[in-house]
Design a protein around this motif. Structure first.
Motif, short mmCIF file in Angstrom:
data_model
loop_
_atom_site.label_atom_id
_atom_site.label_comp_id
_atom_site.label_asym_id
_atom_site.label_seq_id
_atom_site.Cartn_x
_atom_site.Cartn_y
_atom_site.Cartn_z
N THR A 15 0.82 -1.21 0.00
CA THR A 15 0.00 0.00 0.00
C THR A 15 0.85 1.26 0.00
N PHE A 16 1.92 1.26 0.78
CA PHE A 16 2.76 2.45 0.89
C PHE A 16 4.05 2.35 0.07
N ARG A 17 4.19 1.25 -0.65
CA ARG A 17 5.40 1.01 -1.46
C ARG A 17 6.65 1.09 -0.60
N TRP A 18 6.58 0.43 0.57
CA TRP A 18 7.68 0.41 1.51
C TRP A 18 8.51 -0.85 1.32
N SER A 19 9.79 -0.74 1.59
CA SER A 19 10.65 -1.91 1.64
C SER A 19 10.44 -2.59 3.00
N ALA A 20 11.00 -3.77 3.16
CA ALA A 20 10.89 -4.47 4.45
C ALA A 20 11.51 -3.61 5.56
N ALA A 21 12.63 -2.95 5.25
CA ALA A 21 13.30 -2.10 6.26
C ALA A 21 12.42 -0.91 6.63
N GLU A 22 11.72 -0.33 5.65
CA GLU A 22 10.85 0.81 5.94
C GLU A 22 9.65 0.40 6.78
N VAL A 23 9.15 -0.81 6.57
CA VAL A 23 8.05 -1.31 7.41
C VAL A 23 8.53 -1.44 8.85
N VAL A 24 9.73 -1.96 9.04
CA VAL A 24 10.28 -2.09 10.39
C VAL A 24 10.43 -0.71 11.04
N ILE A 25 10.91 0.26 10.27
CA ILE A 25 11.05 1.62 10.79
C ILE A 25 9.68 2.16 11.21
N ALA A 26 8.70 2.02 10.33
CA ALA A 26 7.35 2.54 10.61
C ALA A 26 6.75 1.86 11.83
N LEU A 27 6.85 0.54 11.90
CA LEU A 27 6.26 -0.19 13.03
C LEU A 27 7.00 0.07 14.33
N SER A 28 8.29 0.36 14.26
CA SER A 28 9.03 0.65 15.49
C SER A 28 8.59 1.97 16.10
N LYS A 29 8.07 2.87 15.26
CA LYS A 29 7.60 4.17 15.74
C LYS A 29 6.10 4.21 15.97
N ALA A 30 5.37 3.35 15.27
CA ALA A 30 3.90 3.35 15.38
C ALA A 30 3.36 1.93 15.22
N PRO A 31 3.59 1.07 16.23
CA PRO A 31 3.13 -0.31 16.10
C PRO A 31 1.61 -0.44 15.96
N MET A 32 0.88 0.60 16.35
CA MET A 32 -0.57 0.54 16.24
C MET A 32 -1.05 0.47 14.80
N LEU A 33 -0.15 0.67 13.84
CA LEU A 33 -0.52 0.51 12.43
C LEU A 33 -1.04 -0.89 12.15
N LEU A 34 -0.57 -1.85 12.94
CA LEU A 34 -1.01 -3.24 12.76
C LEU A 34 -2.48 -3.43 13.11
N ARG A 35 -3.06 -2.50 13.85
CA ARG A 35 -4.44 -2.62 14.27
C ARG A 35 -5.39 -1.79 13.41
N MET A 36 -4.83 -1.03 12.49
CA MET A 36 -5.67 -0.19 11.62
C MET A 36 -6.25 -1.04 10.49
N SER A 37 -7.45 -0.67 10.08
CA SER A 37 -8.10 -1.43 9.01
C SER A 37 -7.41 -1.17 7.67
#
Length: 179
Positions: free
Chosen positions: A53-75
């Motif tokens: 969806t965001f055209r992120w690499s695996a490393a960018e997903v880790v960066i995003a989730l490390s700062k906002a893990p609640m993204l995993l709970r968003m629809s």
């Protein structure tokens, strides 16, 4: 978590670490909450969805989730609409969003869109004396946003406060429509 069995807590810890959240991190507790009672398959699917969806690499997903893990709970629908708005309409780079994922936790209709419209209006009309990013504008409290970006332009744009208030309610005032 107090009533959860020990094995499930261990699985949650392993899962939180698996998304790149170290135990010593200040966000670890939020990561535990984000992965609580979700299967590993569901979390892996959400990680893949974030990548696509965001055209992120695996490393960018880790960066995003490390700062906002609640993204995993968003629809998925919410993430999709925010991606379309931030990437396609606003023009933010996916990498910038990955490094500042908190922007995804704000309301699209109540905060992101109205503030984008105000910034765009001010820039197009030469009323903004500096290059303020949407991220900076979104981080401001509503009171500060109004005081710093709307009140100084009462004379030049007398309708701006009303239009912003209407936009925050989900309406798109005609003065915010750009052709």
């Amino acid at each position: 978590m107090l009533t959860t069995n020990l094995e499930r807590i261990r699985a949650m810890v392993t899962c939180a670490e698996g998304i790149g959240m170290p135990r010593g991190s200040g966000m670890f507790r939020q990561a535990l909450h984000a992965v609580a009672f979700q299967s590993e398959e569901k979390i892996a699917a959400k990680v893949d969805y974030l990548k696509n969806t965001f055209r992120w690499s695996a490393a960018e997903v880790v960066i995003a989730l490390s700062k906002a893990p609640m993204l995993l709970r968003m629809s998925k629908d919410m993430l999709q609409s925010k991606s379309e708005f931030l990437v396609s309409e606003v023009g933010l780079e996916p990498m910038l969003i990955a490094h500042r994922p908190i922007i995804l936790t704000y309301s699209l209709e109540g905060r992101l869109r109205p503030r984008h419209y105000v910034l765009k209006f001010l820039k197009q009309n030469g009323l903004l004396d500096r290059d303020l990013s949407l991220y900076s504008a979104v981080k401001m409290s509503d009171k500060v946003f109004v005081e710093k970006l709307i009140c100084p332009h009462k004379e030049a744009a007398p309708h701006l406060a009303e239009d912003y208030a209407a936009a925050c309610k989900g309406e798109v005032p005609t003065n915010f429509r750009f052709t």
